[in-house]
Design an enzyme around this catalytic site. Structure first.
Site, PDB file in Angstrom:
ATOM      1  N   THR A  41       0.827  -1.205   0.000  1.00  0.00           N
ATOM      2  CA  THR A  41       0.000   0.000   0.000  1.00  0.00           C
ATOM      3  C   THR A  41       0.862   1.256   0.000  1.00  0.00           C
ATOM      4  OG1 THR A  41      -0.224   0.139   2.412  1.00  0.00           O
ATOM      5  CG2 THR A  41      -1.810  -1.237   1.223  1.00  0.00           C
ATOM      6  N   ASP A  42       2.073   1.166   0.549  1.00  0.00           N
ATOM      7  CA  ASP A  42       2.980   2.316   0.499  1.00  0.00           C
ATOM      8  C   ASP A  42       3.395   2.611  -0.942  1.00  0.00           C
ATOM      9  OD1 ASP A  42       4.594   4.239   2.203  1.00  0.00           O
ATOM     10  OD2 ASP A  42       6.193   3.328   1.009  1.00  0.00           O
ATOM     11  N   GLN A 100     -39.772  13.074  -4.788  1.00  0.00           N
ATOM     12  CA  GLN A 100     -39.565  11.984  -5.738  1.00  0.00           C
ATOM     13  C   GLN A 100     -39.706  12.481  -7.176  1.00  0.00           C
ATOM     14  OE1 GLN A 100     -41.292  11.775  -2.925  1.00  0.00           O
ATOM     15  NE2 GLN A 100     -41.276   9.712  -2.046  1.00  0.00           N
ATOM     16  N   PHE A 105     -47.108  19.378  -1.298  1.00  0.00           N
ATOM     17  CA  PHE A 105     -47.095  17.975  -0.879  1.00  0.00           C
ATOM     18  C   PHE A 105     -48.434  17.653  -0.224  1.00  0.00           C
ATOM     19  CE2 PHE A 105     -45.665  14.398   1.965  1.00  0.00           C
ATOM     20  CZ  PHE A 105     -45.425  13.512   0.925  1.00  0.00           C
ATOM     21  N   ARG A 148     -44.775  25.231  -0.029  1.00  0.00           N
ATOM     22  CA  ARG A 148     -43.788  24.890   0.990  1.00  0.00           C
ATOM     23  C   ARG A 148     -42.382  25.149   0.494  1.00  0.00           C
ATOM     24  NH1 ARG A 148     -42.459  18.373   1.186  1.00  0.00           N
ATOM     25  NH2 ARG A 148     -42.167  18.074  -1.060  1.00  0.00           N
ATOM     26  N   ASN A 198     -34.461  15.058   2.634  1.00  0.00           N
ATOM     27  CA  ASN A 198     -35.391  16.193   2.664  1.00  0.00           C
ATOM     28  C   ASN A 198     -35.040  17.075   3.853  1.00  0.00           C
ATOM     29  OD1 ASN A 198     -37.559  17.928   2.458  1.00  0.00           O
ATOM     30  ND2 ASN A 198     -39.007  16.311   1.932  1.00  0.00           N
TER      31      ASN A 198
END
Length: 291
Positions: free
Chosen positions: A57-58, A218, A158, A175, A244
């Protein structure tokens, strides 16, 4: 009872590399957080501790920095493809590479009557993302963004939803609609300019959000995904996650005040979470792209 090794990968996570391109006094910054995950002939390292197949990984971290110098960073997608193809094509024991990248945006500080163009302020908008898979033959690219907060102060309703004895939410005919856009889009073709496609996809998301008269989050989600696919033919599928950000009208009647959708309580939790996918009918299979 039979026991065996299942799917596995390993790599160097979150190598933070900042590349500065200097064109005289004009500098450009690409600020990336790069995570590499490799898979392949890794049975022995798990079962016996034999590290002969392991690219450390190094080394992966060093490759990120070296490639930033040798190849430059033109976009997170292009940089991810370079790295993924290098790891698989250069090492016989590596059969699959996944490179996941976050890009942090910086905006230039413009000074009046000055030719200095090397000062920047960190952008407070979204984080750009890219994820690349490569298996030695085919590459899959998913790009996107996270944390893009948007709000419509009107133009949203809504109502008409299911109700039972536990329902207390009042129907809304005007809203505030606010959300944090977290989006990913899967490429079915390689664009000539990754940055241009990113800008177009982001603009499509914002334009659809602003222009859609919304009866539900949606509906807005679908309009945003559809706009991206209409705008960008090289994209085959869009996945959206939209929390939301509820804004509730504050009752000020106790103070003898009316509140005509002018003062709101912004609640941070709990929140509704709307998720969905919009895709082309003829889009090819995703392969490992979403992993």
């Amino acid at each position: 009872m039979s026991i065996k090794l299942g799917p596995n990968r390993y790599g160097k996570a979150e190598t933070h590399v900042v590349g500065v391109t200097k064109n005289g006094g004009v500098h450009e910054i690409r600020d990336l957080n790069v995570s590499v995950a490799l898979a392949g002939a890794m049975d022995e390292v798990h079962l016996t501790g034999d590290n002969g197949a392991v690219l450390t990984t190094d080394t992966q971290k060093n490759t990120v920095f070296a490639f930033a110098k040798e190849h430059g960073i033109t976009s997170p997608e292009a940089f991810g493809l370079l790295l993924a193809r290098h790891f698989v094509d250069s090492q016989p024991t590596i059969h699959h590479a996944r490179v996941s990248i976050e890009e942090f945006a910086w905006e230039r500080i413009v000074l009046d009557a000055s030719d200095k163009q090397h000062s920047f302020v960190r952008s407070a908008q979204e984080t750009r993302t890219a994820r690349v898979h490569y298996d030695g033959e085919k590459a899959w690219v998913v790009a996107g963004l996270q944390g893009l907060v948007v709000l419509n102060s009107t133009g949203s309703e809504f109502h008409g939803y299911l109700k039972d004895k536990y329902t207390t939410l009042q129907e809304a005919y005007d809203r505030v609609l606010a959300t944090e856009v977290n989006a990913e889009w899967r490429f079915i073709g390689e664009p000539s300019d990754w940055d241009k496609t990113y800008r177009e996809a982001k603009s499509a998301l914002l334009e659809a959000f602003a222009e859609t008269y919304s009866y539900s989050l949606q509906q807005t989600l679908y309009a945003m995904g559809e706009r991206v696919l209409t705008t960008c033919p090289e994209i085959g599928e869009v996945r959206l996650s939209l929390p939301n950000k509820h804004h509730f009208v504050v009752d000020l009647s106790a103070f003898g005040l009316t509140n005509d959708n002018e003062v709101f309580y912004a609640a941070d939790r709990p929140y509704g979470l709307i998720e969905g996918t919009v895709l082309r009918d003829d889009a090819p299979a995703a392969g490992p792209a979403w992993e």
